[in-house]
Design an enzyme around this catalytic site. Structure first.
Site, PDB file in Angstrom:
ATOM      1  N   ARG A 125       5.045  -1.461 -13.459  1.00 33.66           N
ATOM      2  CA  ARG A 125       5.521  -0.284 -12.728  1.00 33.66           C
ATOM      3  C   ARG A 125       6.376  -0.762 -11.553  1.00 33.66           C
ATOM      4  O   ARG A 125       5.889  -1.507 -10.703  1.00 33.66           O
ATOM      5  CB  ARG A 125       4.326   0.544 -12.232  1.00 33.66           C
ATOM      6  N   GLU A 131       3.421   8.992  -3.894  1.00 32.21           N
ATOM      7  CA  GLU A 131       2.706   9.381  -2.676  1.00 32.21           C
ATOM      8  C   GLU A 131       3.499  10.297  -1.735  1.00 32.21           C
ATOM      9  O   GLU A 131       3.805   9.922  -0.600  1.00 32.21           O
ATOM     10  CB  GLU A 131       2.259   8.135  -1.911  1.00 32.21           C
ATOM     11  N   TYR A 179      -7.199   3.391  -2.709  1.00 34.06           N
ATOM     12  CA  TYR A 179      -7.525   2.228  -1.880  1.00 34.06           C
ATOM     13  C   TYR A 179      -8.919   2.315  -1.261  1.00 34.06           C
ATOM     14  O   TYR A 179      -9.642   1.341  -1.224  1.00 34.06           O
ATOM     15  CB  TYR A 179      -6.450   2.033  -0.795  1.00 34.06           C
ATOM     16  N   ASN A 194      -3.114   6.589  -6.807  1.00 31.98           N
ATOM     17  CA  ASN A 194      -3.213   5.346  -6.052  1.00 31.98           C
ATOM     18  C   ASN A 194      -4.505   5.426  -5.254  1.00 31.98           C
ATOM     19  O   ASN A 194      -4.693   6.352  -4.467  1.00 31.98           O
ATOM     20  CB  ASN A 194      -2.036   5.175  -5.093  1.00 31.98           C
ATOM     21  N   HIS A 253      10.307   5.759  -4.504  1.00 31.34           N
ATOM     22  CA  HIS A 253       9.265   5.077  -3.741  1.00 31.34           C
ATOM     23  C   HIS A 253       9.803   4.840  -2.321  1.00 31.34           C
ATOM     24  O   HIS A 253       9.970   3.720  -1.872  1.00 31.34           O
ATOM     25  CB  HIS A 253       8.849   3.774  -4.438  1.00 31.34           C
TER      26      HIS A 253
HETATM   27  C1  FCB Z   1       0.663   2.458  -0.945  1.00 31.60           C
HETATM   28  C2  FCB Z   1       2.131   2.338  -1.288  1.00 31.60           C
HETATM   29  C3  FCB Z   1       2.569   0.954  -1.654  1.00 31.60           C
HETATM   30  C4  FCB Z   1       1.867  -0.107  -0.837  1.00 31.60           C
HETATM   31  C5  FCB Z   1       0.373   0.121  -0.776  1.00 31.60           C
HETATM   32  C6  FCB Z   1      -0.380  -0.912   0.010  1.00 31.60           C
HETATM   33  O1  FCB Z   1       0.473   3.541  -0.107  1.00 31.60           O
HETATM   34  O2  FCB Z   1       2.453   3.187  -2.363  1.00 31.60           O
HETATM   35  O3  FCB Z   1       3.961   0.891  -1.549  1.00 31.60           O
HETATM   36  O4  FCB Z   1       2.437  -0.269   0.394  1.00 31.60           O
HETATM   37  O5  FCB Z   1       0.113   1.387  -0.259  1.00 31.60           O
END
Ligand code: FCB
Length: 453
Positions: free
Chosen positions: A77, A166, A297, A295, A121
Site C-alpha cells: 500500500r 485518515e 494504533y 488504521n 495521503h
Molecule cells: C498514521 C498515518 C501514517 C503514519 C502513522 C504513524 O496516522 O496514516 O502516515 O504517520 O500514523
C-alpha cells in the site's frame, strides 16, 4: 507456537506514503504540496526536519521493490502524490508524474506484489490550499478530476483503491489543533474540512464506478476505541463524546448517510459553526464501498475537562499501559474491540487493517544488527488479536504493517521510527531490522508461525 490460522487468500502487506518516503520534491515536474510549505516554516516540525529527501524512494524504486520481495508481502500500500500528477491541483497533467508511478506499479506487478493505492495521503497541492484547501467545496471536484486521471491511466493495472487516508487527522490536526499542515486553528473550519473530504471520497467512488473499471474501492479511517480514564460518569460521557468526535463522525455518514445527532447537537450547543451541506451530499458520502480500511494504533483514554472548548475532554494518557516512543499506549485488545464493534455496528463487506505498527528507537548494534524485540512483540500481539476477531466472524481480508522504512513522521520529523527497515539519515542506506525477518516468516507461513522469536 500459536495455532492461529488465516485464510489462504489473506493479504499480508506493508504500507508507506508519498511525502513520507519519496523525496525528490522538486523533480519530475511535481508541484508544491501543503507539506512542503508547512515543513519549511521554522518551528513546525521537530528539529525542523522536512520531507525534501525523506527515504529517497523516488530514486530507489528497484531497491525498495527488492526489499518488498524479500519480505514476501502479497500487497504494497503506497500513496500517489496529487501534486506529482496535477502540479497545480487541477488542469495540466504531468506525464512525468504518471510515468514515475507507472514504473513503480509495473515493478510491483512483475514482482508478484499487488498495489493497493491510496489516492490522498495528506499532500494537497499548495495551490488548492491557497483557495481554502479542504474547506473549499471545489476541492472535492478537483479531487474527483485528479482521481479520474489516475483511474484512466492505471485502472486496468491497479485493482484496490483507497480514496483518503485518515480524514480525521487531515481535518482536526490540520485545521483545529494546527499541529499538521496546513496548520490552521479553527474548529468550525475543521468540521468543514471533514465534510468536504467525505464528499470528495463519495465523488471519487462514484467516478470509479461510472468508469466500469474492475477492482474495489474503499476508504481508510483511523479508529481507536475510546475509554474513560477514570471510573466516573463524567469520564464515561466524555469517552462517548470522544468516540463521536473521531470515530462516529466519519463512520456514520459513510455507512448510514447522516452525521451522529448527539454530536451535531453538542457542537451546536457549544456555538460551533456547523458544516455547510447541500442536498445530495449525504447520498454521495454513503455510496457503497467495497471495503473499509482501518488504521489502528492504540486505545485513547479520555478525561472529562470542561476547560477544553468545544470538546470538553482531554486525551493522551497511558491508561496504565506501556507506551511506545511516540507515546502511544500499547493496547492490542483495542484492535479486536474496534474490529468487532465496526463489524457489528456498520457491517462493512470487508475490512483491511491498512496500518498497524509501533515506533521505538532503533539503531544498529556493534555487529550491525537491529534487534527490535519491542516492535516484534507489538506486531505479534496485534496480529494475534486480529486473528481472534477473524475467528469470531469479522470479515478481515488483510493486514498491513506501518511501515517498510524509517521515514518522515510528519510533525515529529525523523524522530519516530516505525520501519521494519532502518534508514541511515546520512547515507540513506537501508538495514533490515529483526522485525523484518520475523514478519517475513509470519507471511511465509500465512500466520502459522506467529510466535515471539
Ligand atoms: C498514521 C498515518 C501514517 C503514519 C502513522 C504513524 O496516522 O496514516 O502516515 O504517520 O500514523
Amino acid at each position: 507456537m500459536s495455532t492461529i490460522e488465516f485464510p489462504q487468500d489473506f493479504v499480508w502487506g506493508v504500507t508507506t506514503a508519498a511525502y513520507q518516503n519519496e523525496g525528490g520534491v522538486k523533480e519530475g515536474g511535481r508541484g508544491e504540496s501543503i507539506w512542503d510549505r508547512f515543513s519549511h516554516i521554522p518551528g513546525r516540525i521537530l528539529h525542523n526536519d522536512n520531507g525534501d529527501i525523506a527515504c529517497d524512494s523516488y530514486h530507489r524504486i528497484g531497491e525498495d521493490i527488492s526489499l518488498l520481495k524479500e519480505l514476501g508481502v502479497k500487497a504494497y500500500r503506497f500513496s500517489i502524490a496529487w501534486p506529482r500528477i496535477l502540479p497545480s491541483g487541477w488542469g495540466e497533467v504531468s506525464e512525468e508524474g504518471l510515468k514515475y508511478y507507472e514504473q513503480l506499479i509495473d515493478g510491483l506487478l512483475e514482482a508478484g506484489i499487488e498495489p493497493y493505492v491510496t489516492l490522498y495521503h495528506w499532500d494537497l497541492p499548495q495551490k488548492l490550499q491557497d483557495e481554502g484547501g479542504w474547506t473549499n467545496r471545489r476541492t472535492a471536484e478537483y479531487f474527483k478530476e485528479y482521481c479520474k486521471v489516475v483511474f484512466q491511466r492505471f485502472g486496468h493495472k491497479v485493482h484496490r483503491w483507497i480514496t483518503l487516508n485518515e480524514p480525521w487527522v487531515v481535518a482536526f490536526n490540520g485545521y483545529y489543533t494546527g499541529v499538521m499542515a496546513p496548520g490552521i486553528r479553527d474548529f468550525s473550519a475543521a468540521l468543514g474540512a471533514a465534510h468536504v473530504q467525505l464528499l470528495a471520497h463519495g465523488m471519487a467512488v462514484e467516478c470509479f464506478r461510472s468508469m466500469k473499471l474492475p477492482g474495489e474501492i474503499g476508504i481508510t479511517l483511523n479508529l481507536c476505541p475510546k475509554e474513560a480514564l477514570r471510573n466516573t460518569g463524567a469520564d464515561q460521557e466524555a469517552a462517548v463524546r470522544h468516540d463521536g468526535y473521531s470515530n462516529r463522525w466519519f463512520l456514520d455518514p459513510l455507512f448510514t448517510g447522516a452525521y451522529p445527532q448527539d454530536m451535531w447537537n453538542w457542537y451546536e450547543q457549544q456555538g460551533v459553526t456547523m458544516p455547510h451541506t447541500e442536498p445530495g451530499d449525504m447520498e454521495y458520502i454513503s455510496t457503497y464501498i467495497d471495503f473499509l480500511g482501518i488504521n489502528y494504533y492504540n486505545i485513547d483514554y479520555t478525561k472529562a475537562d470542561d476547560s477544553v472548548w468545544p470538546l470538553g475532554f482531554r486525551t493522551g494518557f497511558s491508561g496504565g499501559n506501556p507506551m511506545t516512543y511516540y507515546q502511544m499506549p500499547v493496547t492490542p485488545e483495542g484492535l479486536k474491540k474496534v474490529l468487532k464493534r465496526v463489524n457489528e455496528d456498520y457491517h462493512p463487506s470487508q475490512i483491511y487493517i491498512t496500518e498497524n505498527g509501533a515506533s521505538y528507537q532503533d539503531h544498529p548494534d556493534r555487529n550491525g544488527n537491529i534487534p527490535d524485540e519491542a516492535r516484534i512483540d507489538y506486531l505479534f500481539t496485534h496480529i494475534q488479536k486480529a486473528s481472534e476477531a477473524l475467528a469470531e466472524g469479522v470479515p478481515l481480508a488483510g493486514y498491513f504493517v506501518w511501515t517498510l522504512l524509517d521515514d518522515f513522521e510528519w510533525n515529529t520529523g525523523y524522530d519516530n521510527q516505525f520501519g521494519l527497515v532502518f534508514v541511515d539519515r546520512k547515507t540513506l542506506t537501508r538495514t533490515k531490522k529483526k522485525s523484518f525477518d520475523w514478519y517475513a516468516k509470519v507471511i511465509r507461513s500465512n500466520g502459522a508461525e506467529l510466535k515471539h522469536m
